[in-house]
Write an enzyme that holds these catalytic residues in place. Sequence first.
Site: not given
Length: 152
Positions: A57-58
């Site tokens: 994420h991410f």
Amino acid sequence: MEESPIRFADVDINEILKTLPHRYPFLLIDRVKNIRADYSGIGVKNVSIGEPCFQGHFPERPVYPGVLMIEGMAQTAGVIGIKSVEGTEKPRAVYFLTIDKCKFRKPVLPGQTIEYHMRSIGRRKTMWWFHGDAKVDGTIVAEADVGAMLTD
């Protein structure tokens, strides 16, 4: 309006571990400060790039997940609730029940510190409701109303 007196100046990680059942990687607050007689307080979370959530994420642009901020609010509210009744009641657990009026306003990045400013907006027996503002450097990044139940 005058602020309510402080009942607990600082609840450190060791005291949080005695208060909440959560453990790594799902213990999402590092301390709680300024727990006041009006059932308000501030949870603190230091966001680190080493946290497992950043693996997905991410990877190219890490952003702390909003749902984890909401859980951090709930954990802060749990510590405030349990510490506030300590000595008069002995709850064994806090169950997160509701989320209302949730808004995510700005991304939170590794290296930032989140403060969860929580205040009680209602209580009925073992049910508590809190409003929370998650702030980074004084700017609101998320907000929500959360409900919880303290059990004995």
